[in-house]
Design an enzyme around this catalytic site. Structure first.
Site, PDB file in Angstrom:
ATOM      1  N   CYS A 155     -17.571  -1.844 -12.972  1.00 53.09           N
ATOM      2  CA  CYS A 155     -16.770  -2.679 -11.663  1.00 53.09           C
ATOM      3  C   CYS A 155     -16.385  -1.731 -10.604  1.00 53.09           C
ATOM      4  O   CYS A 155     -16.476  -2.176  -9.363  1.00 53.09           O
ATOM      5  CB  CYS A 155     -15.759  -3.356 -12.314  1.00 53.09           C
ATOM      6  N   HIS A 179      -8.818  -2.862  -8.570  1.00 48.41           N
ATOM      7  CA  HIS A 179      -8.962  -1.354  -8.438  1.00 48.41           C
ATOM      8  C   HIS A 179      -9.133  -0.966  -6.930  1.00 48.41           C
ATOM      9  O   HIS A 179      -9.564  -1.989  -6.153  1.00 48.41           O
ATOM     10  CB  HIS A 179     -10.203  -1.063  -9.053  1.00 48.41           C
TER      11      HIS A 179
END
Length: 419
Positions: A201, A317
């Site tokens: 990711c 994130h």
């Protein structure tokens, strides 16, 4: 010939990494007889900012017309974080699904995976996973552990009559014969492939910003620091953050307890994600290095350095990225390229305090990019920027679904002929 239309998705705050390890099981086979165009949101606040199904990230790689054939789609691991988001993306986008089948373990087989509000697939009964049954599908999304993928992915995909498999685990990412794909960068690698790996990711989010700049100025070095949400450690990680924060604020404890993370996360940051390796980097950090090289077609010794840090936020994130370039940079040209890049939202208005943040990136299909500036270190040959992206979507489920969309467009994915 059957057709599909887009409807709305329900989203859950859960983790990128947990999805690959949680028990699999959710919805089995259902034929689409009706569809809904209502856009329904189950979460408030940041998720309400989610990009619409007609945003740039989808339109640039999705040109499916109503004349496309539709497919039987399977999901293995649909009770995990990424599996749930895959179902949501399929519901929310225009990928032509005729039948959705959900495969699970013996524990979940026979249970009902309920439809969210506006979910066009409806309630689905979970099927016990079986390789033969999975091979009946046209495409199968694996949102399970690497061990499960290693055991079953090739068996599902092998042969002309096998299904296309898109695997979210790390099992196949570094195998030379398996494409590792971010569709906007190397979607053509899917042509002729039956097994495709989804990237980490953190890598997927960063590369959405790096690729347009590489095309303009040619990357020479990449230095990245990541700020990764608690959900990267799954629902248990989020629970530990919430309970620890409550305990400290209530005066119950001076320092929060920690069982999931190496140290207490509330009111702290932890420069440690995954195990440490002999070179002093963690495996999470090296994933960024290995995968950036492979996806972008860079040499095996191309310099990419990453420091990965866990921070006390729930989801999305962020990354601070510094690049050195082969060609002299033009900051306005860089901003223009980022603004026009599919899957990227330029949020770079510092005069009005607008820049990428997890709060605004959560639930969004696009990756937010901002703080674009000439590097004080590399001068005319360097750019610095800040990126925030939803790791469950762009970093996992959405990327996997766009892979299937690209394969539908380039002819790599074709519906099976049923006698």
């Amino acid at each position: 010939m059957k057709f599909s239309t887009a409807a709305a998705a329900a989203f859950l705050i859960v983790s990128c990494s947990s999805s690959t390890t949680s028990a699999f099981g959710v919805r089995p086979s259902v034929s689409l007889r009706t569809s809904s165009s209502a856009f329904v949101t189950q979460r408030s606040s940041a998720l309400d900012h989610r990009s619409s199904v007609t945003d740039r990230s989808s339109s640039s790689v999705r040109k499916s017309s109503l004349l496309n054939m539709s497919y039987t789609v399977g999901i293995v691991g649909a009770t995990g974080a990424v599996g749930k988001e895959i179902r949501g993306c399929l519901d929310n986008r225009n990928f032509p699904v005729d039948k959705l089948r959900i495969f699970g373990s013996s524990r979940s087989a026979g249970t009902i995976a309920p439809a969210g509000a506006g979910d066009k697939f409806g309630d689905i009964t979970v099927e016990l996973f079986d390789v033969a049954a999975a091979r009946e599908c046209d495409v199968v999304f694996l949102a399970v552990s690497g061990d499960f993928s290693l055991e079953h992915a090739r068996a599902i995909s092998d042969g002309d009559d096998g299904a296309v498999v898109i695997d979210n685990s790390s099992a196949f990412r570094y195998m030379k014969d398996i494409p590792l794909v971010v569709p906007e960068i190397n979607g053509e690698c899917t042509i002729g492939a039956k097994l495709i790996a989804n990237p980490n990711c953190t890598t997927a989010i960063g590369l959405m910003a790096l690729w347009p700049l590489h095309k303009l100025f040619k990357l020479k070095k990449v230095i990245m620091s990541t700020y990764q949400a608690a959900s990267g450690a799954g629902q248990p990680g989020m629970d530990e953050l919430q309970e620890g924060t409550r305990a400290v604020l209530s005066g119950e404890r001076e320092v929060a307890e920690n069982k999931i993370f190496a140290h207490p996360l509330p009111f702290n940051v932890i420069p440690h994600i995954d195990k440490f390796m002999e070179n002093g980097y963690t495996k999470e950090e090296m994933k960024v290095t290995w995968e950036t090289r492979k996806i972008c077609g860079l040499p095996d010794d191309f310099p990419v350095s990453c420091t990965a840090v866990r921070i006390p936020t729930y989801r999305a994130h962020s990354e601070s990225i510094i690049i050195e370039t082969e060609l002299p940079v033009d900051i306005e040209a860089a901003r223009k390229a980022l603004a026009e890049a599919p899957g990227v939202k330029l949020v770079d208005d510092t005069a009005n305090e607008k820049y990428p943040m997890p709060l605004t990136a959560t639930g969004q299909y696009d990756v937010e990019v901002g703080r674009v500036r000439k590097s004080e270190v590399f001068g005319d040959y360097g750019i610095e920027l800040f990126v925030s992206g939803d790791q469950l979507l762009r970093g996992a489920a959405l990327n996997a679904v766009i892979v299937a969309e690209v394969m539908n467009e380039n002819g790599a994915l074709k519906p099976k002929v049923v006698a």
